[in-house]
Design an enzyme around this catalytic site. Structure first.
Site, mmCIF file in Angstrom:
data_model
loop_
_atom_site.group_PDB
_atom_site.id
_atom_site.type_symbol
_atom_site.label_atom_id
_atom_site.label_comp_id
_atom_site.label_asym_id
_atom_site.label_seq_id
_atom_site.Cartn_x
_atom_site.Cartn_y
_atom_site.Cartn_z
ATOM 1 N N ASP A 114 -13.905 -7.688 20.738
ATOM 2 C CA ASP A 114 -12.773 -6.769 20.636
ATOM 3 C C ASP A 114 -11.480 -7.507 20.270
ATOM 4 N N SER A 144 7.476 -6.179 17.010
ATOM 5 C CA SER A 144 8.474 -6.472 15.962
ATOM 6 C C SER A 144 8.957 -5.176 15.300
ATOM 7 N N LYS A 145 8.055 -4.205 15.152
ATOM 8 C CA LYS A 145 8.473 -2.920 14.580
ATOM 9 C C LYS A 145 9.380 -2.183 15.575
ATOM 10 N N THR A 185 6.110 2.926 12.789
ATOM 11 C CA THR A 185 4.716 3.176 13.166
ATOM 12 C C THR A 185 4.621 3.810 14.544
ATOM 13 N N ASP A 186 3.518 4.499 14.765
ATOM 14 C CA ASP A 186 3.285 5.058 16.110
ATOM 15 C C ASP A 186 2.928 3.959 17.115
ATOM 16 N N GLU A 187 2.612 2.752 16.610
ATOM 17 C CA GLU A 187 2.192 1.683 17.520
ATOM 18 C C GLU A 187 3.320 1.228 18.449
ATOM 19 N N PHE A 192 0.822 -1.226 0.000
ATOM 20 C CA PHE A 192 0.000 0.000 0.000
ATOM 21 C C PHE A 192 0.858 1.279 0.000
ATOM 22 N N ILE A 193 1.645 1.489 1.042
ATOM 23 C CA ILE A 193 2.362 2.774 1.136
ATOM 24 C C ILE A 193 3.544 2.795 0.175
ATOM 25 N N ASP A 208 10.348 -6.785 -3.548
ATOM 26 C CA ASP A 208 9.143 -7.179 -2.823
ATOM 27 C C ASP A 208 8.961 -8.680 -3.028
ATOM 28 N N PRO A 233 -7.794 -8.636 20.910
ATOM 29 C CA PRO A 233 -7.006 -8.793 22.151
ATOM 30 C C PRO A 233 -5.896 -7.740 22.203
ATOM 31 N N TYR A 274 2.896 -7.399 16.238
ATOM 32 C CA TYR A 274 3.274 -6.481 15.150
ATOM 33 C C TYR A 274 4.075 -5.299 15.699
ATOM 34 N N SER A 275 3.520 -4.602 16.682
ATOM 35 C CA SER A 275 4.202 -3.384 17.138
ATOM 36 C C SER A 275 5.505 -3.723 17.854
ATOM 37 N N LYS A 288 -7.732 -3.749 6.279
ATOM 38 C CA LYS A 288 -7.596 -2.622 7.198
ATOM 39 C C LYS A 288 -8.940 -1.891 7.279
HETATM 40 P P1 NAD Z 1 1.447 -3.652 3.264
HETATM 41 O O1 NAD Z 1 1.161 -4.855 4.080
HETATM 42 O O2 NAD Z 1 0.390 -3.076 2.410
HETATM 43 O O3 NAD Z 1 2.712 -3.917 2.320
HETATM 44 C C1 NAD Z 1 3.855 -4.602 2.760
HETATM 45 C C2 NAD Z 1 4.672 -4.994 1.541
HETATM 46 O O4 NAD Z 1 5.857 -5.645 1.996
HETATM 47 C C3 NAD Z 1 3.941 -5.980 0.612
HETATM 48 O O5 NAD Z 1 4.085 -5.577 -0.727
HETATM 49 C C4 NAD Z 1 4.628 -7.300 0.874
HETATM 50 O O6 NAD Z 1 4.625 -8.175 -0.244
HETATM 51 C C5 NAD Z 1 6.046 -6.829 1.223
HETATM 52 N N1 NAD Z 1 6.769 -7.814 2.045
HETATM 53 C C6 NAD Z 1 6.334 -8.425 3.165
HETATM 54 N N2 NAD Z 1 7.264 -9.286 3.621
HETATM 55 C C7 NAD Z 1 8.323 -9.196 2.773
HETATM 56 C C8 NAD Z 1 9.592 -9.832 2.714
HETATM 57 N N3 NAD Z 1 9.970 -10.738 3.633
HETATM 58 N N4 NAD Z 1 10.433 -9.489 1.720
HETATM 59 C C9 NAD Z 1 10.065 -8.581 0.766
HETATM 60 N N5 NAD Z 1 8.869 -7.971 0.762
HETATM 61 C C10 NAD Z 1 8.005 -8.262 1.769
HETATM 62 O O7 NAD Z 1 1.992 -2.577 4.315
HETATM 63 P P2 NAD Z 1 1.836 -0.992 4.331
HETATM 64 O O8 NAD Z 1 0.585 -0.646 5.020
HETATM 65 O O9 NAD Z 1 2.136 -0.460 2.977
HETATM 66 O O10 NAD Z 1 3.045 -0.628 5.313
HETATM 67 C C11 NAD Z 1 4.359 -0.359 4.804
HETATM 68 C C12 NAD Z 1 5.251 0.030 5.971
HETATM 69 O O11 NAD Z 1 4.713 1.165 6.651
HETATM 70 C C13 NAD Z 1 5.381 -1.057 7.033
HETATM 71 O O12 NAD Z 1 6.712 -1.073 7.482
HETATM 72 C C14 NAD Z 1 4.445 -0.610 8.151
HETATM 73 O O13 NAD Z 1 4.888 -1.071 9.396
HETATM 74 C C15 NAD Z 1 4.567 0.896 8.036
HETATM 75 N N6 NAD Z 1 3.414 1.692 8.491
HETATM 76 C C16 NAD Z 1 2.161 1.426 8.003
HETATM 77 C C17 NAD Z 1 1.098 2.250 8.398
HETATM 78 C C18 NAD Z 1 -0.306 2.019 7.865
HETATM 79 O O14 NAD Z 1 -1.233 2.680 8.326
HETATM 80 N N7 NAD Z 1 -0.517 1.139 6.907
HETATM 81 C C19 NAD Z 1 1.319 3.307 9.273
HETATM 82 C C20 NAD Z 1 2.621 3.525 9.767
HETATM 83 C C21 NAD Z 1 3.659 2.718 9.349
HETATM 84 O O1 DAU Z 2 -0.986 3.315 13.678
HETATM 85 C C1 DAU Z 2 -0.305 2.846 12.567
HETATM 86 C C2 DAU Z 2 -0.748 1.436 12.244
HETATM 87 O O2 DAU Z 2 -2.055 1.541 11.691
HETATM 88 C C3 DAU Z 2 0.175 0.723 11.264
HETATM 89 O O3 DAU Z 2 1.429 0.566 11.860
HETATM 90 C C4 DAU Z 2 -0.394 -0.644 10.885
HETATM 91 O O4 DAU Z 2 0.423 -1.246 9.890
HETATM 92 C C5 DAU Z 2 -1.785 -0.448 10.324
HETATM 93 O O5 DAU Z 2 -2.364 -1.704 10.045
HETATM 94 C C6 DAU Z 2 -2.656 0.334 11.316
HETATM 95 O O6 DAU Z 2 -2.929 -0.475 12.481
HETATM 96 P P1 DAU Z 2 -4.382 -0.486 13.165
HETATM 97 O O7 DAU Z 2 -4.537 -1.722 13.932
HETATM 98 O O8 DAU Z 2 -4.637 0.802 13.883
HETATM 99 O O9 DAU Z 2 -5.290 -0.478 11.815
HETATM 100 P P2 DAU Z 2 -6.601 -1.305 11.421
HETATM 101 O O10 DAU Z 2 -7.080 -0.717 10.137
HETATM 102 O O11 DAU Z 2 -6.403 -2.772 11.502
HETATM 103 O O12 DAU Z 2 -7.611 -0.895 12.573
HETATM 104 C C7 DAU Z 2 -7.949 0.471 12.837
HETATM 105 C C8 DAU Z 2 -8.877 0.488 14.035
HETATM 106 O O13 DAU Z 2 -10.125 -0.093 13.649
HETATM 107 C C9 DAU Z 2 -8.384 -0.316 15.212
HETATM 108 O O14 DAU Z 2 -8.756 0.340 16.412
HETATM 109 C C10 DAU Z 2 -9.128 -1.648 15.094
HETATM 110 C C11 DAU Z 2 -10.442 -1.239 14.454
HETATM 111 N N1 DAU Z 2 -11.064 -2.232 13.551
HETATM 112 C C12 DAU Z 2 -10.305 -2.799 12.579
HETATM 113 C C13 DAU Z 2 -10.830 -3.711 11.703
HETATM 114 C C14 DAU Z 2 -9.977 -4.369 10.640
HETATM 115 C C15 DAU Z 2 -12.416 -2.531 13.670
HETATM 116 O O15 DAU Z 2 -13.118 -1.981 14.546
HETATM 117 N N2 DAU Z 2 -12.947 -3.421 12.795
HETATM 118 C C16 DAU Z 2 -12.230 -4.047 11.822
HETATM 119 O O16 DAU Z 2 -12.773 -4.891 11.066
#
Ligand code: NAD
Ligand code: DAU
Length: 350
Positions: free
Chosen positions: A287, A159-160, A131-133, A12-13, A35, A289, A156-157, A195
C-alpha cells in the site's frame, strides 16, 4: 479577460483546458501558457490546436518560481487574468521527493501571487486550481464540502493546502480577486501514465501486471477532464470573487472497480491477450504510505449557484479515454520511451 496567463498548460488538465478554450468557448483573447516542461509537461499535448488559435496562443518555457522571468511575462503580455494549474501533481512522487512539491506548489504560487499583487489595479482574476486531497480522507460516510476543515495527508496535499491558504490570504489581506476550485480525481486524454487510469489502461493493453495498492478498496470520486475544464471556466466567468468551489463527478468507485472496468472495456475492444481475460493481470501490491481511504465531493454549491453539472458519465468518459489512448499510440510510445523529453531538449532552451 484579454490576456490570460495559464500556468502548467502542457500538463494533463492545463492542456485540456487550453483545447477547451479554443475549441468549445471560442476564446478571443490571448492565452499565454507558461510551463517549465518537467517530466509531466509535454508540448505535444497542444500540437493540434486549431489553426485559428495560432495567433492567440503563446508558449513560454519558464519556471513559475523564477520571479524575474515571471515579472517579464506579466509585463510583456499585460496579464489581466491568471489560471494557475502548474504543480507537481503525483502523490507517490511527493512521498519520495517532497522538496520539489514545496518548491513549485508553495513557492511558485507565492511568486505568482506577489506579481499579481503588483498589478492589482489591472487584475481581473487569479483562479487557483486545487484538489479535494487538501481535506484529507473520509470514512464510509459523508462528502467534502467547502466548509470541511483542511487535513492533508501527503506532502503533495499539504503543499496544495498551503497554496490554497496563500491564495485566500491574498484575497482577504489585499483584496485580490481570486477564486479557488477543489476538484476530485480527473481522467481523460493526455494524462501522464503514472496515474491509476492511464497506467492500468496501458499495462492492460500490453498484458503487463496491473498494480493495485493494498486491498483495492480505497475510493476515489472520478470526473472526466473536460467537465473539470467547463467547471473552471464557469467559476472564472461567474464565480463570486473570494469564494471556493468544490468540483466532483458524484462518481465514487473503489480502485478495484475501476481496474476491473478497464479490463472489461479492453477485453471488448482491444486485441485479446494470450494470458486470457485481463483481470488475471491484477496484482495486489504494497500500500501507499498514508493512503487516504476515501474521497467524495459535495459539489452542490457549484451546481446550485452556477448551474454546472458534469456532461459525461463514468461509462462514456472511460470509453472516450480508452479510445484516445488506443488511437494515440505515437503519443504513448514517445511518453513511455522518454522520447518526448528529447524533443523538448532539442526545441527549447531553459
Ligand atoms: P500534471 O502533472 O499533468 O501537469 C503539471 C504541469 O505543470 C506540467 O506541464 C509541468 O511541466 C508544469 N510544471 C510543474 N512545475 C512547474 C514549474 N515550477 N513551473 C512551470 N510549470 C511547471 O498535473 P495535472 O494533473 O494536469 O494537474 C494540474 C493541476 O490540477 C495541479 O495544480 C493539480 O494539483 C490540480 N488537480 C489535479 C487533479 C488530477 O486528478 N490530476 C485533480 C484536482 C486538482
Ligand atoms: O483527488 C484529486 C487528486 O487525484 C489530484 O489532486 C492528484 O493530482 C491526482 O494525482 C490524483 O491523486 P490520487 O493519488 O488519488 O491519484 P492516483 O491516480 O495516483 O491514484 C488513484 C488511486 O489508485 C489511489 O487510491 C492510489 C491507487 N493506485 C494508484 C496507482 C498509481 C493504485 O492502486 N495503483 C497504482 O499503480
Amino acid at each position: 479577460m484579454k490576456n490570460l496567463l495559464v500556468t502548467g498548460g502542457c500538463g494533463f488538465i492545463g492542456a485540456n483546458f487550453i483545447h477547451f478554450l479554443f475549441e468549445e468557448i471560442g476564446f478571443d483573447g490571448r492565452v499565454i501558457n507558461v510551463d517549465s516542461l518537467t517530466y509531466a509537461g509535454n508540448p505535444e499535448n497542444l500540437a493540434d490546436l486549431p489553426e485559428s488559435a495560432r495567433q492567440q496562443y503563446h508558449f513560454i518555457q519558464a519556471d513559475i518560481c523564477d520571479e524575474n522571468i515571471m515579472a517579464r511575462v506579466f509585463d510583456d503580455f499585460d496579464i489581466d487574468t491568471v489560471c494557475h494549474f502548474a504543480a507537481e501533481s503525483h502523490v507517490d512522487r511527493s512521498i519520495v521527493t517532497p522538496d520539489a512539491f514545496v518548491r513549485t506548489n508553495v513557492n511558485g504560487t507565492f511568486v505568482l501571487l506577489e506579481l499579481a499583487r503588483r498589478r492589482l489595479d489591472k487584475l481581473n482574476l487569479f483562479h487557483h486550481i486545487s484538489t479535494d486531497e487538501v481535506f484529507g480522507e473520509l470514512g464510509d460516510e459523508g462528502a467534502f464540502t467547502e466548509m470541511t476543515p483542511y487535513n492533508p495527508s501527503s506532502p503533495y496535499s499539504a503543499s496544495k493546502a498551503a497554496s490554497d491558504h496563500l491564495v485566500r490570504a491574498y484575497s482577504r489581506t489585499y483584496g485580490m480577486p481570486v477564486t479557488i476550485s477543489n476538484c476530485s480525481n480527473n481522467y481523460g486524454p493526455c494524462q501522464f501514465p503514472e496515474k491509476l487510469i492511464p497506467l492500468i489502461s496501458l499495462n492492460a493493453l500490453e498484458g503487463r501486471p496491473l498494480p493495485v495498492y493494498g486491498d483495492g478498496k480505497n475510493v476515489r470520486d472520478w470526473l472526466y477532464v473536460r467537465d473539470h475544464c467547463r467547471a473552471i471556466w464557469t467559476i472564472m466567468q461567474r464565480g463570486e470573487r473570494g469564494e471556493t468551489y468544490n468540483v466532483g463527478g458524484r462518481c465514487e468507485k473503489t480502485n478495484i472497480d475501476v481496474v476491473q472496468t478497464i479490463c472489461r472495456l479492453l477485453d471488448d475492444i482491444a486485441p485479446p491477450l494470450a494470458q486470457g481475460a485481463r483481470e488475471s493481470l491484477i496484482t495486489f501490491v504494497k500500500d501507499r504510505p498514508g493512503h487516504d481511504f476515501r474521497y467524495a465531493i459535495d459539489c452542490s454549491k457549484l451546481e446550485r449557484e452556477l448551474g454546472w453539472v458534469p456532461a459525461e458519465s463514468f461509462e462514456s468518459g472511460m470509453r472516450q479515454t480508452i479510445d484516445w489512448y488506443l488511437t494515440h499510440q505515437g503519443w504513448v510510445d514517445r511518453v513511455i520511451s522518454g522520447e518526448y523529453q528529447k524533443w523538448v531538449d532539442q526545441h527549447y532552451q531553459s
